[in-house]
Design a protein around this motif. Structure first.
Motif, PDB file in Angstrom:
ATOM      1  N   TYR A 101      90.886  48.278  53.787  1.00  9.67           N
ATOM      2  CA  TYR A 101      90.214  47.013  53.032  1.00  9.67           C
ATOM      3  C   TYR A 101      90.994  46.066  52.702  1.00  9.67           C
ATOM      4  N   ARG A 102      90.465  44.824  52.594  1.00  9.74           N
ATOM      5  CA  ARG A 102      91.015  43.572  52.348  1.00  9.74           C
ATOM      6  C   ARG A 102      90.551  43.301  50.576  1.00  9.74           C
ATOM      7  N   ASP A 103      91.675  42.973  49.980  1.00  3.60           N
ATOM      8  CA  ASP A 103      91.428  42.544  48.383  1.00  3.60           C
ATOM      9  C   ASP A 103      91.188  41.112  48.442  1.00  3.60           C
ATOM     10  N   ILE A 104      90.287  40.658  48.756  1.00  5.91           N
ATOM     11  CA  ILE A 104      90.149  39.155  49.482  1.00  5.91           C
ATOM     12  C   ILE A 104      90.782  38.197  48.520  1.00  5.91           C
ATOM     13  N   ILE A 148      85.862  44.693  52.527  1.00  8.33           N
ATOM     14  CA  ILE A 148      86.152  43.574  52.041  1.00  8.33           C
ATOM     15  C   ILE A 148      85.901  43.783  50.498  1.00  8.33           C
ATOM     16  N   GLY A 184      90.809  33.391  51.409  1.00  7.15           N
ATOM     17  CA  GLY A 184      91.118  34.049  50.290  1.00  7.15           C
ATOM     18  C   GLY A 184      90.933  33.304  48.969  1.00  7.15           C
ATOM     19  N   THR A 196      86.817  47.293  58.315  1.00  8.99           N
ATOM     20  CA  THR A 196      87.487  46.990  57.213  1.00  8.99           C
ATOM     21  C   THR A 196      86.652  46.329  56.379  1.00  8.99           C
ATOM     22  N   GLU A 199      94.478  37.455  48.546  1.00  7.88           N
ATOM     23  CA  GLU A 199      95.119  36.989  49.711  1.00  7.88           C
ATOM     24  C   GLU A 199      95.234  35.589  49.530  1.00  7.88           C
ATOM     25  N   ARG A 231     100.263  47.244  44.939  1.00  9.59           N
ATOM     26  CA  ARG A 231      98.952  46.880  45.083  1.00  9.59           C
ATOM     27  C   ARG A 231      98.174  47.199  43.457  1.00  9.59           C
TER      28      ARG A 231
END
Lengths: 237, 237
Positions: B29-32, B4, B40, B2, B35, B220
């Motif tokens: 993916y993480r849109d940190i 980041i 985050g 994943t 979060e 998003r």
């Protein structure tokens, strides 16, 4: 194969970043707009910009079949082909990241005398340039200097190389930016005192590389002037 | 794996160019910074900028062991790994050249409201912004639009793709710039009339790609606002 560089003949400008890499690599190249020949001159630059793969601006480098524009892009290409970048993926992207940060820096340096953009002359934007240059000297210049000093400090392999323990294309570019800054902002740069010992170390190390030292002494090295990126306007320093 | 993404949570900004590529590629993916968790928030961005391989500014993308900054650099990486760039050397450098020309364009768009640089607020440089925005509308905007229209016109494979006959990372970036320009300069953009049919074709084609269309409809996708690169100040349009 002989590389062909397409760039304006009378200024160091962005073309100088490419010249330094070609000189350091010790490869054969033609600086075609500086050739006094049928196919040379500024017309050669205009022609290549308007080709099948157009470029918005020079420098452009022809490498056999390839024709590449954008300074950082050309430097990454030369880095890959002439050991001016690491061979591994992480190292290549790290070198490219640093080169693109130099690109950002160069834009901000250019904009100290052209804050309203490249269309108007300096004389048409002197008041705005004075304001922008003040912000650059006080805030942006230290930010970029701090950043590259930190990169050198955190490099476990050497504190006068940005990437790995050997020269890479970002070293050559940072050298050129420092040379340009000492030309354009001598008072400001002297005023930094000894705050950036690793950057000074990098500058001395690059200048002493045999091919670079020979180039700097040669007639091929173009002097800075009040055209191009790095300009010495005392009222901005 | 994943990915980041590290970018400011409240603006599309330069991070949006990365989000579009990640969404189009259909990767996890993480849109940190967006979060709401222990690891985050904006602190995550500050931490990654100050790592062993420091970055001057976000976006930063973590890809397993790799940690890459500079928007165009990240997009070239994603292009190589997710078929958003040609696989051959000439095609990769051509796509990178176009992406770096987008980078130049984005700087000039940003500087319409910040001609004295990012340190001062817009309200501290409104008069200068008015002058720079006029030059941008009359001279620089047409220059960049003409350039990319010409690239599309000369692409033998398709006239709504910049590179080859399929989508590449510069297509996604030019789409985002056009979206931003219609937001920031609606009068100016309408005033261009039908002068750029191929760019309009690219914009429609990218918006209709299934994953992009789904993303644009999703929560998003962050809206443009008077923070970041593309700002609608009617006095500048």
């Amino acid at each position: 194969m002989t590389y062909i560089l397409y760039y304006w003949p009378f200024i160091p400008g962005r073309g100088e970043f490419i010249r330094l890499a070609l000189e350091d690599a010790g490869v054969a190249y033609r600086d075609i707009a500086r050739e006094d020949s049928e196919e040379g001159g500024v017309e050669a630059v205009a022609d290549v910009l308007d080709g099948d793969f157009p470029a918005l601006a020079p420098p452009v480098l022809r490498a056999g079949e390839l024709c590449i524009a954008q300074t950082a892009n050309i430097l990454c290409f030369l880095g890959d082909h002439h050991d001016l970048a690491p061979a591994d993926e992480a190292g290549r992207y790290w070198a490219a990241q640093l080169q693109l940060t130099v690109t950002d820096w160069v834009v901000e340096i250019h904009d100290t005398h052209h804050p309203l953009g490249p269309t108007l002359h300096y004389e048409e934007q002197k008041a705005e340039a004075a304001r922008r240059a003040a912000v650059f000297r006080e805030s942006r210049l230290p930010k970029f200097m701090d950043y590259f000093e930190t990169v050198l400090e955190r490099n476990p392999a050497a504190d006068d190389c940005l990437v790995r323990g050997a020269t890479s294309h970002p070293d050559l570019a940072v050298f050129q930016v420092l040379e340009g800054l000492y030309y354009a902002f001598p008072r400001t740069m002297q005023g930094l005192g000894g705050a950036y010992p690793r950057l000074e170390g990098l500058r001395e190390r690059v200048a002493a590389r045999p091919r670079i030292a020979a180039y700097l002494e040669s007639g091929r090295r173009l002097a800075f002037s009040e055209h191009g990126i790095f300009r010495h306007y005392p009222e901005l320093d």
